[in-house]
Design an enzyme around this catalytic site. Structure first.
Site, mmCIF file in Angstrom:
data_model
loop_
_atom_site.group_PDB
_atom_site.id
_atom_site.type_symbol
_atom_site.label_atom_id
_atom_site.label_comp_id
_atom_site.label_asym_id
_atom_site.label_seq_id
_atom_site.Cartn_x
_atom_site.Cartn_y
_atom_site.Cartn_z
ATOM 1 N N ARG A 138 0.830 -1.221 0.000
ATOM 2 C CA ARG A 138 0.000 0.000 0.000
ATOM 3 C C ARG A 138 0.860 1.264 0.000
ATOM 4 O O ARG A 138 1.845 1.380 0.725
ATOM 5 C CB ARG A 138 -0.904 0.005 1.235
ATOM 6 C CG ARG A 138 -1.629 1.327 1.421
ATOM 7 C CD ARG A 138 -2.811 1.240 2.347
ATOM 8 N NE ARG A 138 -2.552 0.540 3.592
ATOM 9 C CZ ARG A 138 -3.514 0.086 4.395
ATOM 10 N NH1 ARG A 138 -4.785 0.248 4.088
ATOM 11 N NH2 ARG A 138 -3.194 -0.541 5.507
ATOM 12 N N ARG A 171 2.715 3.986 4.795
ATOM 13 C CA ARG A 171 2.322 4.254 6.187
ATOM 14 C C ARG A 171 3.293 3.585 7.148
ATOM 15 O O ARG A 171 3.683 2.437 6.916
ATOM 16 C CB ARG A 171 0.907 3.715 6.429
ATOM 17 C CG ARG A 171 -0.166 4.633 5.888
ATOM 18 C CD ARG A 171 -1.538 4.019 5.888
ATOM 19 N NE ARG A 171 -1.874 3.282 7.102
ATOM 20 C CZ ARG A 171 -3.077 2.750 7.329
ATOM 21 N NH1 ARG A 171 -4.044 2.886 6.431
ATOM 22 N NH2 ARG A 171 -3.329 2.094 8.440
ATOM 23 N N ARG A 182 -1.555 -5.289 14.345
ATOM 24 C CA ARG A 182 -2.867 -4.780 13.915
ATOM 25 C C ARG A 182 -3.831 -5.924 13.640
ATOM 26 O O ARG A 182 -5.017 -5.820 13.937
ATOM 27 C CB ARG A 182 -2.692 -3.897 12.674
ATOM 28 C CG ARG A 182 -1.983 -2.593 12.996
ATOM 29 C CD ARG A 182 -1.482 -1.905 11.750
ATOM 30 N NE ARG A 182 -2.553 -1.515 10.865
ATOM 31 C CZ ARG A 182 -2.401 -1.325 9.556
ATOM 32 N NH1 ARG A 182 -1.219 -1.498 8.995
ATOM 33 N NH2 ARG A 182 -3.414 -0.958 8.827
#
Ligand code: ADP
Ligand code: AMP
Length: 230
Positions: A138, A171, A182
């Site tokens: 990402r 990120r 996470r």
């Protein structure tokens, strides 16, 4: 027609529920734009607070960097302020909220008070091995938070956003060691919401491992089915 059916439903809140990296943000942007309602990502709101150096940002930053969840009271205050704005009067799409049972119960109470009817929940199901590829690949635009993937959805020009030319960044919480935390937070604190909403019959699930276009179609179909049911 599923899209026409879904139109009426968007007069009420929609929740995209699923693990990190499932594609909720990608689809929420498309669906919210289609219906002209706001896309409310609590992750984006927090990152904006970090970027602008607010008190909330300072509290949230180390928690996000560890891959843990930000405390419910902070999230709920931020969300309540956001949905009280005029642009949310005709519905909105939540992405990444609620993430705990306490957040879901608080949202139920808010929606009941607003008499907006229960939220329609779409559960994004994706096998864990796909999530790792989606998160490590990402890249996000620094300006408009547009979402890309270096493996599967690359920008036209490397490192630059197609929409506004902004710099694409990785990120800090998309590193493998934080991703693992996470996913644990998701499994322990968020996944129980699937049973919570299923019990209320306000949830429909989709196969989110397919292509972006196929998933968008599945979302519209699910919204159509929920429209008939709730
Ligand atoms: P979430 O908001 O659920 O964390 P994102 O929408 O940010 O997930 O998507 C995670 C990554 O996967 C991004 O790099 C995005 O470009 C990519 N992605 C999203 N949906 C798909 C899909 N259906 N197929 C392949 N890649 C996808
Ligand atoms: P996301 O962009 O949805 O992947 O969220 C990034 C990070 O922001 C999460 O790992 C949490 O630390 C925090 N976060 C976002 N939304 C919430 C929420 N609803 N409750 C608690 N923490 C959140």
């Amino acid at each position: 027609m599923a899209q026409a059916d879904a139109k009426r439903l968007l007069a009420r809140p929609v929740i995209f529920l699923g693990p990190p990296g499932a594609g909720k943000g990608t689809q929420a942007k498309l669906v919210a734009t289609h219906y002209g309602v706001p896309h409310l990502s609590t992750g984006d709101m927090l990152r904006e607070n970090v970027q602008f150096g607010t008190a909330l940002g300072a509290l949230a930053k180390p928690i996000m960097e560890r891959g843990e969840l930000v405390p419910d009271d902070l999230i709920l205050r931020m969300v309540q302020e956001r949905i009280a704005r005029a642009d949310c009067a005709r519905g909105f799409v939540f992405d990444g909220f609620p993430r705990t049972l306490a957040q879901a119960e608080a949202l139920d109470a808010i929606l009941e008070k607003q008499k907006s009817g229960p939220a329609a929940v779409i559960y994004f199901k994706v096998p864990e091995e796909i999530l790792m590829r989606r998160m490590t690949g990402r890249r996000t635009c620094k300006i408009g938070f547009e979402i890309y993937n270096i493996y599967d959805r690359p920008p036209k020009v490397e490192g630059r956003c197609d929409v506004d030319g902004g710099e694409l960044i990785q990120r800090p919480d998309d590193r493998p060691e934080v991703i693992r935390e996470r996913v644990v937070a998701y499994r322990t604190q968020t996944e129980p919401l699937v049973a919570y909403y299923r019990g209320r019959q306000t949830l429909d699930e989709i196969d989110a491992s397919a292509s972006v276009t196929a998933v968008t179609n599945a979302v519209f179909s699910a919204l159509g089915r929920l429209e008939c049911r709730i």
